[in-house]
Every structure is written in C-alpha cells, then in structure tokens.
Design a protein around this motif. Structure first.
Motif, PDB file in Angstrom:
ATOM      1  N   LEU A   4       0.811  -1.222   0.000  1.00  0.00           N
ATOM      2  CA  LEU A   4       0.000   0.000   0.000  1.00  0.00           C
ATOM      3  C   LEU A   4       0.842   1.267   0.000  1.00  0.00           C
ATOM      4  CD1 LEU A   4      -2.811  -0.996   2.534  1.00  0.00           C
ATOM      5  CD2 LEU A   4      -3.073  -0.648   0.073  1.00  0.00           C
ATOM      6  N   VAL A   5       1.928   1.276   0.778  1.00  0.00           N
ATOM      7  CA  VAL A   5       2.678   2.524   0.938  1.00  0.00           C
ATOM      8  C   VAL A   5       3.709   2.747  -0.171  1.00  0.00           C
ATOM      9  CG1 VAL A   5       2.368   2.454   3.437  1.00  0.00           C
ATOM     10  CG2 VAL A   5       4.477   1.556   2.438  1.00  0.00           C
ATOM     11  N   ALA A   6       4.197   1.680  -0.796  1.00  0.00           N
ATOM     12  CA  ALA A   6       5.222   1.856  -1.837  1.00  0.00           C
ATOM     13  C   ALA A   6       4.743   2.754  -2.977  1.00  0.00           C
ATOM     14  CB  ALA A   6       5.670   0.499  -2.376  1.00  0.00           C
ATOM     15  N   PRO A   7       3.534   2.541  -3.517  1.00  0.00           N
ATOM     16  CA  PRO A   7       3.079   3.446  -4.584  1.00  0.00           C
ATOM     17  C   PRO A   7       2.978   4.894  -4.128  1.00  0.00           C
ATOM     18  CG  PRO A   7       1.742   1.453  -4.547  1.00  0.00           C
ATOM     19  CD  PRO A   7       2.575   1.443  -3.297  1.00  0.00           C
ATOM     20  N   VAL A   8       2.610   5.107  -2.852  1.00  0.00           N
ATOM     21  CA  VAL A   8       2.520   6.475  -2.329  1.00  0.00           C
ATOM     22  C   VAL A   8       3.899   7.121  -2.334  1.00  0.00           C
ATOM     23  CG1 VAL A   8       1.883   7.905  -0.357  1.00  0.00           C
ATOM     24  CG2 VAL A   8       0.560   5.844  -0.881  1.00  0.00           C
ATOM     25  N   HIS A  58       7.918  11.887   0.976  1.00  0.00           N
ATOM     26  CA  HIS A  58       8.602  10.772   0.314  1.00  0.00           C
ATOM     27  C   HIS A  58       9.449  10.001   1.326  1.00  0.00           C
ATOM     28  CE1 HIS A  58      10.710   8.476  -2.761  1.00  0.00           C
ATOM     29  NE2 HIS A  58      11.848   8.835  -2.204  1.00  0.00           N
ATOM     30  N   SER A  59      10.173  10.715   2.155  1.00  0.00           N
ATOM     31  CA  SER A  59      11.013  10.070   3.170  1.00  0.00           C
ATOM     32  C   SER A  59      10.160   9.304   4.174  1.00  0.00           C
ATOM     33  CB  SER A  59      11.868  11.112   3.898  1.00  0.00           C
ATOM     34  OG  SER A  59      12.765  11.737   3.001  1.00  0.00           O
ATOM     35  N   PHE A  60       9.028   9.898   4.561  1.00  0.00           N
ATOM     36  CA  PHE A  60       8.145   9.265   5.542  1.00  0.00           C
ATOM     37  C   PHE A  60       7.587   7.944   5.016  1.00  0.00           C
ATOM     38  CE2 PHE A  60       3.757   8.634   7.072  1.00  0.00           C
ATOM     39  CZ  PHE A  60       3.990   8.470   8.425  1.00  0.00           C
ATOM     40  N   TRP A  61       6.992   7.974   3.842  1.00  0.00           N
ATOM     41  CA  TRP A  61       6.390   6.762   3.284  1.00  0.00           C
ATOM     42  C   TRP A  61       7.461   5.751   2.882  1.00  0.00           C
ATOM     43  CZ3 TRP A  61       1.706   6.061   4.594  1.00  0.00           C
ATOM     44  CH2 TRP A  61       0.813   7.131   4.698  1.00  0.00           C
ATOM     45  N   GLY A  62       8.593   6.252   2.418  1.00  0.00           N
ATOM     46  CA  GLY A  62       9.680   5.357   2.070  1.00  0.00           C
ATOM     47  C   GLY A  62      10.224   4.627   3.285  1.00  0.00           C
ATOM     48  N   TRP A 103      10.770  -0.406   6.630  1.00  0.00           N
ATOM     49  CA  TRP A 103      10.581  -1.199   7.852  1.00  0.00           C
ATOM     50  C   TRP A 103       9.568  -2.309   7.650  1.00  0.00           C
ATOM     51  CZ3 TRP A 103      14.148  -1.629  11.146  1.00  0.00           C
ATOM     52  CH2 TRP A 103      14.995  -0.561  11.426  1.00  0.00           C
ATOM     53  N   ALA A 104       8.573  -2.080   6.796  1.00  0.00           N
ATOM     54  CA  ALA A 104       7.639  -3.160   6.459  1.00  0.00           C
ATOM     55  C   ALA A 104       8.377  -4.283   5.755  1.00  0.00           C
ATOM     56  CB  ALA A 104       6.509  -2.625   5.581  1.00  0.00           C
ATOM     57  N   MET A 105       9.288  -3.924   4.850  1.00  0.00           N
ATOM     58  CA  MET A 105      10.083  -4.928   4.144  1.00  0.00           C
ATOM     59  C   MET A 105      11.030  -5.648   5.106  1.00  0.00           C
ATOM     60  SD  MET A 105       9.168  -5.111   0.981  1.00  0.00           S
ATOM     61  CE  MET A 105      10.553  -6.004   0.259  1.00  0.00           C
ATOM     62  N   THR A 106      11.507  -4.947   6.128  1.00  0.00           N
ATOM     63  CA  THR A 106      12.364  -5.581   7.126  1.00  0.00           C
ATOM     64  C   THR A 106      11.596  -6.646   7.888  1.00  0.00           C
ATOM     65  OG1 THR A 106      13.675  -3.549   7.368  1.00  0.00           O
ATOM     66  CG2 THR A 106      13.832  -5.169   9.145  1.00  0.00           C
TER      67      THR A 106
END
Length: 221
Positions: free
Chosen positions: A21-25, A36-40, A45-48
């Motif tokens: 959900l957040v990657a496209p944002v 960009h930094s916030f969502w990235g 951390w989701a990927m971690t």
C-alpha cells in the motif's frame, strides 16, 4: 491460541499489505521531500519485517520460493536505503560501513547457492518452474552485489546513489508484488502470475532511470 508459526504468518501478511500500500505512495509524492522520506521509511521497515518473518517461515516450513524472494527483495531495498547515507562514496571521501559489506557478501553467497541449486534441478529435470526462478533471481541478485562492490571501491558520478536508490526500491517492490501475485492471483495463467509485475515495472524503472540519467548526464553502470 494460535501457534507461533501462525502468528508469524499473520505478521508477515500484515507487513506485506502495508508494503504494497505505501510503496506506490512513496513513488508518487515529490522525491526528496518529507512525505517521500516518511512513506519510504515505512516501506523499508515493512520490508524488514517481511524479510524476518519470511526467513522463519521459509526455513521452518521449507518454502524455497519464499526464501529466494525474501533475500532478493530485501537486499534490493536495504541496499537502496543505505545509498541515501553513502552519497560520499562517489569520490571515496566516505567508506561503506561493516554491515554494508556483510550484507553485500551474504547476498552474493546466497544467490550463488540459488544458481547452483537451480542448475542442479534443471539438469535433473526437477522442480518445474523452480530452477528457472532460482537461476533468474540468483543471477540478478549477484548482479546487484557485484555492482555495489564496484561502486564501493571506485569513484563514480555524484548522483549515482540516486539511481541505485530508485532502482533498488522499485526492484524490491516488484519482487514483493510478484510473491503476492504468485500466491493470490490463481485466476491468471501461471506465466502471467509470475511475469506481469516485471512486465509492468521494468519499463517504468527504465523510463525513470533514463529520465534522470539525461537530466544529470550520468552513464549506466
């Protein structure tokens, strides 16, 4: 009470949903800005969490595909994230930290094992599509490590970090979407289940990289 493996699986699924959900944002908002930094960062951390839970699940239940996707996608994202903090490498005024080297070496070794294993399965005629996946992910994974090795040891364009950050983040996202598609989109033909994320994502990466290379006059590595 759910078993420990069930709890880990639930966490894995939740983290995967957040990442998707957040990657496209992060890709849509203005690059370099606070949003960009916030969502990235949330995506990273989701990927971690996805990586940690996938290591457990793939090992305990022995799911080779999950292990390959976990290693490939996470090193892509981890490397991309680290490039934000390694901008000084371009003129060797900065050096990679010890965990940058460890991540590079571990990724290279694991992907080398995938290649050997995929080659073995292919020669023996075993595993269906698995040997091709092992070979594909293995070669691309080693390519990422060898490219980072070259950049760690040699001077390069000051904006190279930007291209590595962009390609790594989007590449990791594509791998995550591929895993989701392979597990959920059974209504598609098998080939499309595996290939559509790359067929859609690869041209987008190529377009973005080409646009930025022309803007900053940077040659491909």
């Amino acid at each position: 009470m759910p078993s420990f493996s069930t709890i880990v699986l639930m966490i894995h699924i939740a983290a995967g949903a957040i990442a998707l959900l957040v990657a496209p944002v992060a890709m849509i908002v203005k690059k370099g800005g606070k949003r960009h930094s916030f969502w990235g960062l949330i995506f990273f951390w989701a990927m971690t969490v996805i990586f940690g839970t996938a290591l457990y699940l793939s090992t305990v239940k022995w799911i080779p595909f999950l292990l390959m996707i976990a290693v490939f996608s996470y090193y892509s994202v981890l490397s991309a994230y680290r490039w934000k903090f390694l901008k000084g490498l371009h003129d060797q005024s900065q050096k990679p930290l010890w965990f940058d080297w460890i991540a590079l070496i571990v990724n290279g070794l694991i992907n080398a094992v995938f290649i050997i294993w995929g080659g073995y399965l292919l020669i023996k005629g075993l595993g269906g599509a698995l040997p091709y996946l092992a070979l594909g992910f293995g070669f691309i994974g080693i390519r990422i490590s060898t490219k980072n090795l070259k950049l760690f040891r040699n001077t390069h364009h000051p904006k190279t970090w930007l291209f590595e950050h962009l390609s790594g983040m989007v590449g990791g996202f594509i791998a995550t979407v591929t895993a989701f598609s392979a597990q959920v989109m059974s209504f598609m033909p098998t080939f499309l289940q595996w290939s559509w994320p790359t067929l859609v994502g690869a041209p987008l990466i190529a377009y973005w990289l080409s646009t930025y290379r022309k803007k900053y006059k940077v040659e491909a590595i």
